[in-house]
Design an enzyme around this catalytic site. Structure first.
Site, PDB file in Angstrom:
ATOM      1  N   GLU A  47       0.838  -1.198   0.000  1.00 10.46           N
ATOM      2  CA  GLU A  47       0.000   0.000   0.000  1.00 10.46           C
ATOM      3  C   GLU A  47       0.878   1.256   0.000  1.00 10.46           C
ATOM      4  O   GLU A  47       1.983   1.257   0.529  1.00 10.46           O
ATOM      5  CB  GLU A  47      -0.915   0.002   1.237  1.00 10.46           C
ATOM      6  CG  GLU A  47      -2.006  -1.054   1.174  1.00 10.46           C
ATOM      7  CD  GLU A  47      -2.867  -1.067   2.425  1.00 10.46           C
ATOM      8  OE1 GLU A  47      -2.718  -0.159   3.265  1.00 10.46           O
ATOM      9  OE2 GLU A  47      -3.684  -1.996   2.563  1.00 10.46           O
ATOM     10  N   GLN A 105      -5.603   0.552 -25.021  1.00 11.25           N
ATOM     11  CA  GLN A 105      -6.899  -0.119 -24.851  1.00 11.25           C
ATOM     12  C   GLN A 105      -8.001   0.942 -24.925  1.00 11.25           C
ATOM     13  O   GLN A 105      -8.700   1.221 -23.960  1.00 11.25           O
ATOM     14  CB  GLN A 105      -6.928  -0.871 -23.510  1.00 11.25           C
ATOM     15  CG  GLN A 105      -5.883  -1.978 -23.430  1.00 11.25           C
ATOM     16  CD  GLN A 105      -5.961  -2.749 -22.136  1.00 11.25           C
ATOM     17  OE1 GLN A 105      -7.039  -2.997 -21.598  1.00 11.25           O
ATOM     18  NE2 GLN A 105      -4.809  -3.161 -21.618  1.00 11.25           N
ATOM     19  N   HIS A 138      -2.208   7.891 -27.652  1.00 11.69           N
ATOM     20  CA  HIS A 138      -2.169   6.858 -28.685  1.00 11.69           C
ATOM     21  C   HIS A 138      -3.216   7.117 -29.761  1.00 11.69           C
ATOM     22  O   HIS A 138      -2.971   6.916 -30.943  1.00 11.69           O
ATOM     23  CB  HIS A 138      -2.375   5.483 -28.041  1.00 11.69           C
ATOM     24  CG  HIS A 138      -2.158   4.334 -28.968  1.00 11.69           C
ATOM     25  ND1 HIS A 138      -0.952   4.104 -29.599  1.00 11.69           N
ATOM     26  CD2 HIS A 138      -2.990   3.356 -29.391  1.00 11.69           C
ATOM     27  CE1 HIS A 138      -1.047   3.025 -30.364  1.00 11.69           C
ATOM     28  NE2 HIS A 138      -2.280   2.567 -30.261  1.00 11.69           N
ATOM     29  N   LYS A 201       1.222  -3.381 -42.441  1.00 14.24           N
ATOM     30  CA  LYS A 201       1.495  -4.611 -41.691  1.00 14.24           C
ATOM     31  C   LYS A 201       0.194  -5.349 -41.418  1.00 14.24           C
ATOM     32  O   LYS A 201      -0.874  -4.744 -41.286  1.00 14.24           O
ATOM     33  CB  LYS A 201       2.209  -4.306 -40.380  1.00 14.24           C
ATOM     34  CG  LYS A 201       1.387  -3.483 -39.395  1.00 14.24           C
ATOM     35  CD  LYS A 201       2.154  -3.202 -38.127  1.00 14.24           C
ATOM     36  CE  LYS A 201       1.283  -2.415 -37.149  1.00 14.24           C
ATOM     37  NZ  LYS A 201       1.975  -2.044 -35.928  1.00 14.24           N
ATOM     38  N   GLY A 236       9.433  -4.598 -31.606  1.00  7.42           N
ATOM     39  CA  GLY A 236       9.275  -5.571 -32.682  1.00  7.42           C
ATOM     40  C   GLY A 236       8.708  -4.949 -33.950  1.00  7.42           C
ATOM     41  O   GLY A 236       9.248  -5.125 -35.046  1.00  7.42           O
TER      42      GLY A 236
END
Length: 325
Positions: A47, A105, A138, A201, A236
């Site tokens: 904590e 996300q 993003h 890609k 990658g």
């Protein structure tokens, strides 16, 4: 006369979590203020405890924390710090998130998935944040997840001007590593007066961070290619895109990214890549094993400090970037 009239002036206070103290110190230096002394530590069970050593009552508070590894700990620490400021009667709380955790996300690709970027915005709001100040999200739509002002800063002017000053612009081609970055690459083209190419890609839907095929759309033969992305995580994707450019006759490849997440095998991939230079910003701390000659880190502290000043003085953050769009 009814009521009481105050003569107090507005007060700016800058706070920092423990995730990336170097950037916080650099922003404080640009603003010519001291970071507010803060006591923060972890209990034995994990904590987090936080207490500010100065009163924040009536102050415009700016709280900087970048979501680096271990990401969930630093997000939780930031939420606890927001709550502490709210309960300390801060006049306003602006959360500075140079790298916004869970930004990838941002939508449901398949059924039964969360939209974690939205959850993050809800957590900030519930904790007590009035405004978010962040760098190169993003995707732009994340701004709409937060029910309040979001100041979206861009690293493009700093990165593009650095590359433009180093390279013969007549040989330069701006390359988007995938279809999602084309709009950003387009802005680079406008700023540098360079043509655009795209690496197309195809991902394997069942394997994370795995790309199957690369095809180069556009002329890169004999050109100096600058690959532009918002972040490098395991490296990658970007290294495979660079290989595809070299395979299509590129003379040299420079990679730029705002956020150097650089997790897992990233260190080895960057070292072994044929890319001549990786240009990042300091929105995240660069891991020690990655202090290589081919990695250049540019500071976002002046940009963040200018935005903080505009917010505090009720100015325009947009005006800082009007020439880069």
């Amino acid at each position: 006369m009814t009521g009481i009239k105050t003569t107090g002036e507005k007060k700016l206070m800058l706070f920092s979590g423990r995730a990336h103290p170097d950037l916080a110190e650099a922003v404080a230096h640009e603003l010519e203020v001291e970071l507010v002394p803060t006591r923060a530590f972890d209990f034995a069970n994990g904590e987090i405890y936080v207490r500010f050593e100065e009163s924040a009552r009536g102050a415009d508070c700016f709280l900087i924390q970048s979501h680096t590894n271990p990401i969930n700990q630093w997000i939780m620490e930031q939420l606890i710090m927001i709550d502490a400021l709210k309960r300390a009667s801060a006049r306003s709380i602006t959360v500075i998130v140079p790298f916004y955790g869970y930004a990838r996300q941002d939508k449901k690709h398949r059924g039964r998935e969360p939209i974690s970027a939205r959850l993050m915005a809800d957590l900030f709001k519930t904790a007590g944040a009035d405004r978010i100040l962040t760098v190169d999200l993003h995707t732009d739509q994340i701004q709409g997840f937060f029910d309040g002002p979001v100041d979206h800063l861009f690293a493009l002017p700093i990165l593009a001007d650095y590359v433009g000053a180093k390279v013969d612009r007549t040989k330069l081609t701006v390359v988007s590593p995938d279809a999602g970055r084309v709009r950003v690459a387009d802005r680079w083209c406008d700023r540098l007066g360079a043509p655009l190419a795209i690496v197309h890609k195809r991902r394997d839907p069942d394997v994370a961070n795995q790309v199957k095929v690369h095809e180069v759309v556009g002329d890169v033969k004999g050109r100096v290619c600058v690959l532009v992305d918002d972040m490098i995580d395991t490296a990658g994707t970007i290294c495979a895109a660079a290989d595809a450019l070299f395979a299509n006759g590129a003379e040299d490849v420079i990679v730029t990214a705002t956020h150097g997440v650089l997790s897992g095998p990233a260190a080895d991939r960057l070292k072994n890549s044929k890319v001549s230079e990786f240009v990042l910003t300091d929105t995240l701390p660069t891991p020690g094993q990655l202090e290589l000659d081919k990695i250049t880190v540019l500071s976002m502290a002046p940009t963040i400090a200018n935005a903080v000043r505009e917010v505090f003085e009720d100015g325009s953050v947009t005006s800082l970037f009007e020439d880069s769009h």
